[in-house]
Scaffold this active site. Structure first.
Site, PDB file in Angstrom:
ATOM      1  N   ASN A  19      48.890  25.925  50.562  1.00 34.76           N
ATOM      2  CA  ASN A  19      49.194  27.333  50.285  1.00 34.76           C
ATOM      3  C   ASN A  19      50.258  27.847  51.233  1.00 34.76           C
ATOM      4  OD1 ASN A  19      48.713  29.625  48.662  1.00 34.76           O
ATOM      5  ND2 ASN A  19      47.527  30.582  50.299  1.00 34.76           N
ATOM      6  N   ARG A  20      51.040  28.845  50.756  1.00 33.95           N
ATOM      7  CA  ARG A  20      52.054  29.506  51.583  1.00 33.95           C
ATOM      8  C   ARG A  20      51.385  30.059  52.836  1.00 33.95           C
ATOM      9  NH1 ARG A  20      55.034  34.083  48.211  1.00 33.95           N
ATOM     10  NH2 ARG A  20      52.924  34.950  48.324  1.00 33.95           N
ATOM     11  N   THR A  21      50.221  30.705  52.651  1.00 29.02           N
ATOM     12  CA  THR A  21      49.445  31.226  53.781  1.00 29.02           C
ATOM     13  C   THR A  21      48.282  30.254  54.013  1.00 29.02           C
ATOM     14  OG1 THR A  21      49.886  33.348  52.729  1.00 29.02           O
ATOM     15  CG2 THR A  21      48.436  33.386  54.646  1.00 29.02           C
TER      16      THR A  21
ATOM     17  N   THR B 100      38.768  40.647  32.782  1.00 26.42           N
ATOM     18  CA  THR B 100      39.998  40.051  33.297  1.00 26.42           C
ATOM     19  C   THR B 100      40.602  40.950  34.374  1.00 26.42           C
ATOM     20  OG1 THR B 100      42.062  38.984  32.648  1.00 26.42           O
ATOM     21  CG2 THR B 100      41.470  40.960  31.404  1.00 26.42           C
TER      22      THR B 100
ATOM     23  N   LYS C   4      37.530  41.461  38.089  1.00 25.74           N
ATOM     24  CA  LYS C   4      36.545  40.378  38.240  1.00 25.74           C
ATOM     25  C   LYS C   4      35.613  40.571  39.446  1.00 25.74           C
ATOM     26  CE  LYS C   4      39.030  36.779  35.733  1.00 25.74           C
ATOM     27  NZ  LYS C   4      39.477  35.373  35.721  1.00 25.74           N
TER      28      LYS C   4
ATOM     29  N   SER D 157      46.205  40.507  25.760  1.00 21.40           N
ATOM     30  CA  SER D 157      45.026  39.625  25.778  1.00 21.40           C
ATOM     31  C   SER D 157      44.896  38.820  24.487  1.00 21.40           C
ATOM     32  CB  SER D 157      43.756  40.457  25.976  1.00 21.40           C
ATOM     33  OG  SER D 157      42.638  39.603  25.875  1.00 21.40           O
TER      34      SER D 157
ATOM     35  N   TYR E 190      50.295  29.682  31.676  1.00 22.99           N
ATOM     36  CA  TYR E 190      50.892  29.159  30.448  1.00 22.99           C
ATOM     37  C   TYR E 190      51.915  30.167  29.955  1.00 22.99           C
ATOM     38  CZ  TYR E 190      47.923  32.549  28.161  1.00 22.99           C
ATOM     39  OH  TYR E 190      47.338  33.722  27.784  1.00 22.99           O
TER      40      TYR E 190
ATOM     41  N   GLY F 126      42.293  33.776  43.806  1.00 23.36           N
ATOM     42  CA  GLY F 126      41.095  33.817  42.973  1.00 23.36           C
ATOM     43  C   GLY F 126      41.037  32.687  41.950  1.00 23.36           C
ATOM     44  N   ALA F 127      42.185  32.326  41.391  1.00 23.55           N
ATOM     45  CA  ALA F 127      42.213  31.281  40.360  1.00 23.55           C
ATOM     46  C   ALA F 127      41.718  29.953  40.935  1.00 23.55           C
ATOM     47  CB  ALA F 127      43.628  31.143  39.808  1.00 23.55           C
TER      48      ALA F 127
HETATM   49  P1  ATR Z   1      44.996  34.871  41.578  1.00 21.87           P
HETATM   50  O1  ATR Z   1      43.717  35.632  41.644  1.00 21.87           O
HETATM   51  O2  ATR Z   1      45.683  34.896  40.252  1.00 21.87           O
HETATM   52  O3  ATR Z   1      44.866  33.475  42.105  1.00 21.87           O
HETATM   53  P2  ATR Z   1      46.060  35.885  44.062  1.00 21.87           P
HETATM   54  O4  ATR Z   1      44.703  35.954  44.634  1.00 21.87           O
HETATM   55  O5  ATR Z   1      47.023  36.993  44.296  1.00 21.87           O
HETATM   56  O6  ATR Z   1      46.025  35.703  42.491  1.00 21.87           O
HETATM   57  O7  ATR Z   1      46.737  34.503  44.541  1.00 21.87           O
HETATM   58  C1  ATR Z   1      48.012  34.136  44.184  1.00 21.87           C
HETATM   59  C2  ATR Z   1      48.337  32.759  44.774  1.00 21.87           C
HETATM   60  O8  ATR Z   1      49.679  32.436  44.435  1.00 21.87           O
HETATM   61  C3  ATR Z   1      48.249  32.687  46.285  1.00 21.87           C
HETATM   62  O9  ATR Z   1      47.882  31.380  46.667  1.00 21.87           O
HETATM   63  C4  ATR Z   1      49.701  33.006  46.693  1.00 21.87           C
HETATM   64  O10 ATR Z   1      50.052  32.517  47.965  1.00 21.87           O
HETATM   65  P3  ATR Z   1      49.685  33.360  49.302  1.00 21.87           P
HETATM   66  O11 ATR Z   1      48.200  33.238  49.489  1.00 21.87           O
HETATM   67  O12 ATR Z   1      50.456  32.706  50.383  1.00 21.87           O
HETATM   68  O13 ATR Z   1      50.123  34.778  49.013  1.00 21.87           O
HETATM   69  C5  ATR Z   1      50.442  32.245  45.629  1.00 21.87           C
HETATM   70  N1  ATR Z   1      51.808  32.695  45.377  1.00 21.87           N
HETATM   71  C6  ATR Z   1      52.201  33.815  44.717  1.00 21.87           C
HETATM   72  N2  ATR Z   1      53.549  33.871  44.631  1.00 21.87           N
HETATM   73  C7  ATR Z   1      54.020  32.765  45.263  1.00 21.87           C
HETATM   74  C8  ATR Z   1      55.334  32.234  45.514  1.00 21.87           C
HETATM   75  N3  ATR Z   1      56.429  32.876  45.103  1.00 21.87           N
HETATM   76  N4  ATR Z   1      55.431  31.064  46.192  1.00 21.87           N
HETATM   77  C9  ATR Z   1      54.328  30.415  46.610  1.00 21.87           C
HETATM   78  N5  ATR Z   1      53.057  30.865  46.405  1.00 21.87           N
HETATM   79  C10 ATR Z   1      52.917  32.010  45.749  1.00 21.87           C
END
Ligand code: ATR
Length: 275
Positions: A153-155, A64, A68, A17, A220, A132-133
């Site tokens: 998004n992937r999903t 963190t 959260k 951190s 970063y 979440g971000a």
């Molecule tokens: P955070 O709270 O940091 O945003 P999270 O809720 O786990 O973490 O979300 C991670 C994000 O990164 C999601 O949008 C995830 O896509 P999915 O919703 O489809 O899982 C995305 N992500 C993580 N690894 C990825 C990868 N290798 N390629 C594309 N998207 C990815």
């Protein structure tokens, strides 16, 4: 005898951190005297650790990963922006209990519009990711009145759920799709996926970026992220990482605790040297 006001960040893991360095830099700059520590909290012990901290006179916490949502449930009251973000990154001891706030979105907007001087109003914005971000920045982003925001998004269902939760914005402004459906060029592309952390990049057409585009990675690192490298290769005009967002969300927490807003650019520069 005067006691030094006590603050801390709770997380697991926590050893990397930057928050203690950040808040000591703010304290020095503003002439405030505070104690600020990083605390490793057991996964199942968030609320007892927070109780102990506040009962022993602590005045505020940063929260963190992975706490959260625990902090959202822990707080006695919530600010509007914490409710909208669905997560709490700042707890503040008030007379009537513990208030939960979320400074991530405000930190992001401040870094982009004030430090980097990028314009968001009337711009076409592509947001990558729906975790979440991204949830944390969506409402503040909408408040800057962009022309449109596409969340890819992937999903896809997860991106659609984010939009449903916002629920007052017309479809013409906010829409969801898969990476492979992107067939437009955007003024600004924000990477909110955690893919960068693993050196991965969502597969996007090169035409997503023009030589007027600005690209921001919420992550970063020591070197430019894979997303930033790809953006430069595609000819993006401006590229930045999320170190500024980290510093600006911290500055906003500091302001909520101490009532004084620290300047951020010099602290970003200072922190950059330690990466
Ligand atoms: P955070 O709270 O940091 O945003 P999270 O809720 O786990 O973490 O979300 C991670 C994000 O990164 C999601 O949008 C995830 O896509 P999915 O919703 O489809 O899982 C995305 N992500 C993580 N690894 C990825 C990868 N290798 N390629 C594309 N998207 C990815």
């Amino acid at each position: 005898m005067t006691t030094i006001p006590r603050y801390a960040v709770f997380g697991n893991p926590i050893h990397h951190s930057k928050s203690p360095v950040l808040h000591q830099a703010f304290a020095k700059q503003t002439g405030e005297s505070i104690a600020y520590t990083a605390e490793l909290v057991d996964i199942n012990e968030f609320s007892s650790a927070a109780d102990q901290f506040f009962n022993q006179g602590g005045l505020g916490l940063n929260i963190t990963v992975p706490f959260k949502i625990d902090a959202l449930h822990y707080a006695d009251t919530l600010t509007d922006r914490a409710k909208k973000a669905g997560a709490v990154n700042t707890l503040i001891k008030k007379n009537n209990g513990i208030e939960g706030d979320n400074t991530d979105g405000a930190g992001f907007i401040y870094d982009v519009t004030q430090n980097l001087q990028w314009t968001l109003t009337n711009k076409r914005i592509l947001v990558l990711g729906a975790g979440g971000a991204v949830r944390g920045i969506l409402d503040p982003l909408l408040q800057t009145k962009p022309q449109k925001i596409v969340i890819a998004n992937r999903t896809v269902a997860k991106a659609q759920r984010l939009i449903e939760d916002i629920n007052t914005t017309p479809e013409t402004i906010l829409s969801a799709c898969h990476y492979s459906d992107i067939n437009d060029t955007f003024d600004m592309i924000i990477n909110g996926t955690s893919a960068s952390l693993h050196g991965d990049l969502p597969a996007l057409p090169n035409t997503t970026i023009s030589n007027n585009s600005s690209c921001y990675d919420m992550m970063y690192g020591e070197k430019p992220t894979v997303f930033m490298q790809w953006a430069v290769q595609c000819g993006a005009e401006k590229v930045a990482d999320g170190l500024g967002m980290l510093v600006c969300q911290g500055a906003e927490s500091f302001y909520q605790w101490r009532g004084i807003k620290p300047k951020t650019q010099s602290v970003i520069d200072q922190l950059r040297l330690t990466l």
